[in-house]
Structures are given as structure tokens and as C-alpha cells.
Design an enzyme around this catalytic site. Structure first.
Site, PDB file in Angstrom:
ATOM      1  N   CYS A  22       0.753  -1.086  -0.125  1.00 55.50           N
ATOM      2  CA  CYS A  22      -0.044   0.024  -0.107  1.00 55.50           C
ATOM      3  C   CYS A  22       0.656   1.851   0.109  1.00 55.50           C
ATOM      4  O   CYS A  22       1.570   1.039   0.492  1.00 55.50           O
ATOM      5  CB  CYS A  22      -0.851   0.007   1.534  1.00 55.50           C
ATOM      6  N   ASP A 407      -3.316   6.508 -40.699  1.00 54.41           N
ATOM      7  CA  ASP A 407      -2.285   6.341 -41.566  1.00 54.41           C
ATOM      8  C   ASP A 407      -2.856   5.128 -42.639  1.00 54.41           C
ATOM      9  O   ASP A 407      -3.728   3.376 -41.753  1.00 54.41           O
ATOM     10  CB  ASP A 407      -1.538   5.437 -41.352  1.00 54.41           C
TER      11      ASP A 407
END
Length: 642
Positions: A22, A407
Site C-alpha cells: 500500500c 494512416d
């Protein structure tokens, strides 16, 4: 007289940390290290449970660093050493304590509800006590460590809340709170561990040894000792140890672990292979091109680790928020307990109870842990599917994208031409035209030549190799087939050779309108046919664009350097919203800037090299086919390995 000076000895060490699950625990280490003599710098990797420390070895030792970590309630050892204890035993103990806490809580609640008589009071109190002891054992160590380094965290708040509840004779409430908190912590640790396992799975993709073939025969060695240029033997069904080029043998290779491709890929001499991919039924000899640390897989793992270290904006905000949130809650709870009784004469018992409730419901730990866990789980999970995302910030940006620019060539289309139509002239058949063209092109590696040869093979058209074949630069090729001179090439070549006819001119107008490339074929000084080629959409490209629309993308644009007629034809087949054609690389950058003004956040998808300026200008640059390409991996925000 002599003087003794102590020289600084700069050292760096990486420690494995047990129990660092944590951000609160990272904060404890930071506080404990704050005034540690000889400490120069350190960084914590929560997901990897590692601590990288730079220090003056003349003033600080590795054992002292491990002791400081122990003061923060965790255990540390040098990464290259054997672990002090098994993480599995700690995980099993945590699960058992949560299970005991929950079962005794339920039993106590049931007994208190079903046997509400004074004689049963001792029974349910005992069950609640067992539940509290089992649950609190996961919290009190962290609370003591926090107090030891003069830090107030959520664990301290929970102990205060439970103690207050017991003081108010609220046994059920105390047991319920501590069980839910213990369960939440256990679930957080489990979620973190699953994210860590996903990253570890990347490390386990490539084997640790390999079979090297040299003049002395075949021998098995450690992968780390294999240098570029060596030849490896990869047996059927084995994983490929290192990146390289196939020098002998043919097989199919499952590249899904690295590129995410669903179908195996045919490999033959000259083809590249990647470490961690799985060989099929044939044996391969592979000449190594990269050491283990430089392989495509190693670069992926390194970039995933870098991505973990980069804080997403949400993570940065949450961590700053958590530092002030916990003490603020404690102060607020104290005010709730004291101010109303003193100012308005409220009952002390009522307001103290309310302040304890405030402490219980204000747990920030789940909020603090949720963001890094979700980000890293997404990064690791995507990497396993062949999608490399280079940081949580790009995940957040991708979530805001509503316009994507693609593209065309090699992205939305296959990037290679294929024969789409054959028009014979005069008495010739379509098969005759293809046979003559393939005969001249049978030794060429030009994309158009390969497309004609592949078409002849698919259609089972007989091809007799041509003689005296030579290329005509920028125009086509010529040779002799069955004694006749065969010429094939573009319109310019046929005009120069005076082979064009009115019929050919009329036909070429239609070919251009459809965005196709014509190859004219002549034999014996007479035009015999036209072969039309086109770079068609990728299989599934249209479905992929529709899926993007369902995910909230409102505008899809195709960018290309091709002619308007070709681009419009492909765009209509795919169903894009807008087509921008005849663009140079700088024009694509301008197009991206225009889209950003119109739609806000924009993503650009390209090949990662030719489209690099546009990828860099977009909010999210996505490179396709990045496996093996250093440029694509380095320039894009997101790299699709296949």
C-alpha cells in the site's frame, strides 16, 4: 602527524520488500529514511515490491537499511539473496485470519439475535472478541510501525475507532468494522498480487537456456552466455530463446505471447523470430541478433516497468490527497467529539459515538490503492496481449479520445498490392496474360511482381520461366517467353514503345477512377492485356472501425499520401468519416492539428517510423507492427506489437 579522512563510497542496492502492499507503507519507509545517515536517494516500486537505494557505504550498510525497513513494519533483503521467508505462508495466514474473523462475527451476530437472553451474553461477547482479535492482527502491526515513525495512517485510525467502540460497549460494531477492514486489506493485497503475476508472466515467456550449434556439436548453455552471431537449434514445440534470423529449416511460429497475433506465422530462412515465441512442428536454426537484455521481449518488460513508475495524473492527485486526508479526518473527528458538547450542551456519549463513526467510515486506503492497481493491471494485461502502453498517463488520454486518425498503407490496408482484375485484349485469355507476366517476373522480389506470381499460384496458372529477363528502371520489365519478347510495365513504357491503343486508353481511365494500379502486358509487339492491382483493406479493418464507434469514437479519419481517387475508394470500403489524401509527412502533422482544434483529443495510428511526426503531435500516438522495431517502441505512446 597523520590525518585520516574517510572517503565517500557510493553504492547502489536493490532490496526486495515483504509486506509493502500500500502507498501508506511506502510513506512509512519514506519517514523512517528521512534522516538516515549516509542515505543519498531511494525509490520504491510498489508493484514489484522493490526498493532501490543509493547510499554512502562508509556511513550506511545494507543491514542498516534492512533494519530501517523493519522499523517501518516490513522485512527487506538484497534482491540477489534468498528471501527471508515465503510470501505464500504469509498470504495463507492472512486468508485464514480473515476467514476466522468473518465466521466468528457471523456466529456472534446469530447467537445475539436468536438467544436474546442474559445467559447468552457471555457467548456472543466471546465470539465477537475472537473476531476482533483475528481481524485486528492484520492491522495493529502496521499501526505500531506508523506510531514508531511518528505517522498517523488509516491503521491507527482503525485501532482508535475499535477501541472507542469497545469503550462504548459496542462489541458487534467493533467486530464488524475490523472484519470489513481486514477483508478490504486482504482483497487489496490479492488484487496487487494478480497485477504482479501478470508482469511476472512476461518475464517467464522466454526460456533460461538454449541449444547452441557450433563446430563442436550441439550443447545446451545459459541464455545469458549467448552472443549475437551464434546459431541456436530450436526443436519442435520449444520456445525460441532469443531474437534472431532463421538460417535453416521451416516451421510455423506462435507469436501471440509477444505480438498478440492469433494465428501462427510461417517462418523460413531469412525471416525474423522473437524471444518468447513458440515454435511449431519444424526444427529451426536461428542466428542470434540480440543478447537477452536487448531482445524485443526484454525491451517490452523494461518499458512496462518504466510505465509502472510513471504516475498517471489521477494517481498523483490521489497520493497527494491521502497525505493530508488521514490527519484531517482525525482532527475533524476530535472536533466532532468535543465542540458540540462544549458549545451547545450536547450529550458527550452521543457526539463521541458520532466521532468514532466518522473515523470508521472515512477509510482512504481503498481509494489510494485503487488507482495504481487498476493502472498497472491494465498495463500488464495489455502487454500480455501484444499491446504496449507506455504509462498510465496515456491510458487516461486514450479515455478522452473521440477522434482517431489512421494512416492508410500498412495500417488500414495490407500494405502490399494484390491482383484484383485481369482484362485480356484480342484473342488472349486472362490466364494467358497472367502466365506471360509471371514468366517475366518469376525471379523478381518487387511487390507488384510478387502479387502477380502469387495470383498465378492461387489460380493454378502454368508459368514457364522467361529468358533474357531484365528490369526497365521506373517502367517495368521485359524478357522472352516461348520465343516471343514479352514487355510489361506502366503506361509510360507502353507510350514509349508505341504499344498503346484507344482501347487501352479507355480502359486506363476506368482503372484510375477505381484507385487501382495498371500493369500493361504485350507479347510479340502487340498489347495482350491489363492486370489491375490494388492495396485492399485489411481483413477485419471495417469491423474494427465499427467496434471503435461502439466504444465512443465519433469521428474516424484516414490520412494517406496516395491519390484522392485511390484514397476515396478505400475510405468508402472501410466506412471512414473523412479522407485526407496526397499528404506529405508535414501535411499529416497539420491534419492532426486541425483535428485537435475540431474534436479535442486525437489519437493517431501509424507504422511508428514514417508517421513519427504525426504520432508525436497527436495526444495518443499508436504504432502498429512494432515488434523488433526500436524506433516504433521508442516514439509511440502505445505500440501494437503486430
Amino acid at each position: 602527524m597523520t590525518t585520516c579522512t574517510v572517503c565517500e563510497v557510493h553504492a547502489e542496492s536493490t532490496f526486495k520488500i515483504e509486506g509493502m502492499d500500500c502507498r501508506e507503507e511506502v510513506a512509512l519507509i519514506e519517514r523512517r529514511f528521512k534522516n538516515l545517515p549516509g542515505l543519498e536517494d531511494f525509490s520504491a516500486d510498489l508493484m514489484g515490491q522493490r526498493l532501490h537505494v543509493k547510499y554512502d557505504a562508509a556511513k550506511l550498510s545494507a543491514s542498516a537499511i534492512a533494519g530501517a525497513v523493519a522499523d517501518a513494519g516490513m522485512r527487506a533483503w538484497l534482491e540477489h539473496e534468498e528471501p527471508i521467508a515465503s510470501d505464500d505462508s504469509a498470504a495463507r495466514r492472512r486468508r485464514m485470519l480473515v476467514w476466522v474473523s468473518g465466521c466468528t462475527l457471523l456466529a456472534g451476530l446469530a447467537l445475539r439475535s436468536w438467544a436474546a437472553v442474559p445467559a447468552s451474553e457471555g457467548g456472543w461477547r466471546a465470539l465477537f472478541a475472537v473476531s476482533i482479535v483475528a481481524g485486528i492482527s492484520l492491522t495493529y502491526r502496521k499501526a505500531l510501525a506508523a506510531v514508531r515513525v511518528r505517522h498517523l495512517d488509516i491503521n491507527v485510525l482503525m485501532l482508535v475507532a475499535v477501541a472507542g467502540a469497545l469503550a462504548l460497549d459496542q462489541w458487534a460494531e467493533a467486530a464488524t468494522v475490523i472484519f470489513l477492514f481486514a477483508l478490504a486489506q486482504a482483497l487489496e493485497v490479492r488484487t496487487l498480487e494478480r497485477a504482479r503475476n501478470a508482469v511476472r508472466a512476461l518475464l517467464d515467456l522466454a526460456p533460461t537456456d538454449a541449444i547452441v550449434r557450433d563446430p563442436g556439436g550441439d550443447r545446451r548453455v545459459e541464455v545469458d552466455s549467448v552472443a549475437p552471431g551464434m546459431v541456436l537449434v530450436v526443436k519442435p514445440g520449444e520456445k525460441i530463446p532469443l531474437d534472431g534470423l532463421v538460417v535453416a529449416g521451416e516451421s510455423v511460429v506462435n507469436q501471440a505471447p509477444v505480438t498478440g497475433e492469433s494465428l501462427p506465422i510461417d517462418k523460413m530462412p531469412g525471416d525474423s523470430v522473437f524471444a518468447g515465441t513458440i515454435n511449431g512442428r519444424g526444427a529451426l536454426d536461428v542466428r542470434v541478433t540480440h543478447r537477452r537484455r536487448d531482445s524485443t521481449l526484454a525491451r517490452i518488460i523494461h518499458l512496462v516497468e518504466q510505465a509502472q513508475a510513471q504516475r498517471a495524473p489521477a494517481q498523483t492527485f490521489v497520493e497527494r490527497f491521502a497525505r493530508i486526508y488521514t490527519p484531517a479526518v482525525l482532527v475533524l473527528a476530535a472536533l466532532v467529539a468535543v465542540v458540540p458538547p462544549l458549545v451547545s450542551g450536547g450529550a458527550w456519549h452521543t457526539w463521541i459515538y458520532r466521532s468514532l463513526v466518522l473515523l470508521v467510515v472515512s477509510c482512504p486506503c481503498a481509494l489510494v490503492i485503487s488507482t495504481p492497481v487498476s493502472v498497472v493491471a491494465a498495463l500488464a494485461g495489455a502487454a500480455r496481449k501484444g499491446v504496449l502502453i507506455k504509462g498510465g498517463v496515456h491510458l487516461e488520454r486514450a479515455g478522452r479520445v473521440r477522434c482517431i486518425a489512421f494512416d492508410k498503407t500498412g495500417t488500414l490496408t495490407r500494405g502490399a498490392p494484390m491482383v484484383v482484375s485481369v482484362t485480356p485484349l484480342g484473342a488472349r485469355t486472362a490466364g494467358d496474360v497472367v502466365s506471360l507476366a509471371a514468366a517475366v517476373e518469376h525471379r523478381s522480389h518487387h511487390p507488384i511482381a510478387r502479387a502477380i506470381i502469387d495470383y498465378a499460384e492461387r489460380e493454378n496458372i502454368a508459368v514457364a520461366p522467361g529468358l533474357d529477363v531484365r528490369a526497365l528502371d521506373g517502367r517495368g520489365a521485359q524478357g522472352h517467353v516461348s520465343g516471343a519478347q514479352v514487355v510489361l510495365g506502366n503506361h509510360r513504357l507502353f507510350e514509349e514503345r508505341q504499344l498503346c491503343t484507344t482501347e487501352i486508353h479507355d480502359r486506363l481511365d476506368g482503372v484510375s477512377a477505381h484507385g487501382r494500379t495498371p500493369v500493361l502486358v504485350a507479347s510479340g509487339g502487340e498489347a495482350v492485356g491489363i492486370i489491375e492491382l490494388a492495396d485492399g483493406p485489411r481483413e477485419g479493418a471495417a469491423d474494427a472501425l465499427q467496434m471503435l464507434r461502439r466504444q465512443g469514437i465519433s469521428h474516424i479519419v484516414m490520412l494517406t499520401g496516395d491519390s484522392h481517387s485511390t484514397a476515396e475508394k478505400i475510405g468508402a470500403e472501410l466506412g471512414v468519416d473523412e479522407v485526407k489524401a496526397e499528404l506529405l509527412p508535414d501535411d499529416k502533422v497539420t491534419a492532426i492539428e486541425d483535428l485537435r482544434r475540431r474534436f479535442g483529443s486525437v489519437a493517431m495510428v501509424g507504422d511508428g517510423i514514417n508517421d513519427a511526426p504525426a504520432l508525436a503531435r497527436a495526444d495518443v500516438g499508436i504504432a502498429m507492427g512494432a515488434a523488433g522495431s526500436d524506433a516504433a517502441l521508442e516514439t509511440a505512446d502505445v505500440a501494437l506489437m503486430a
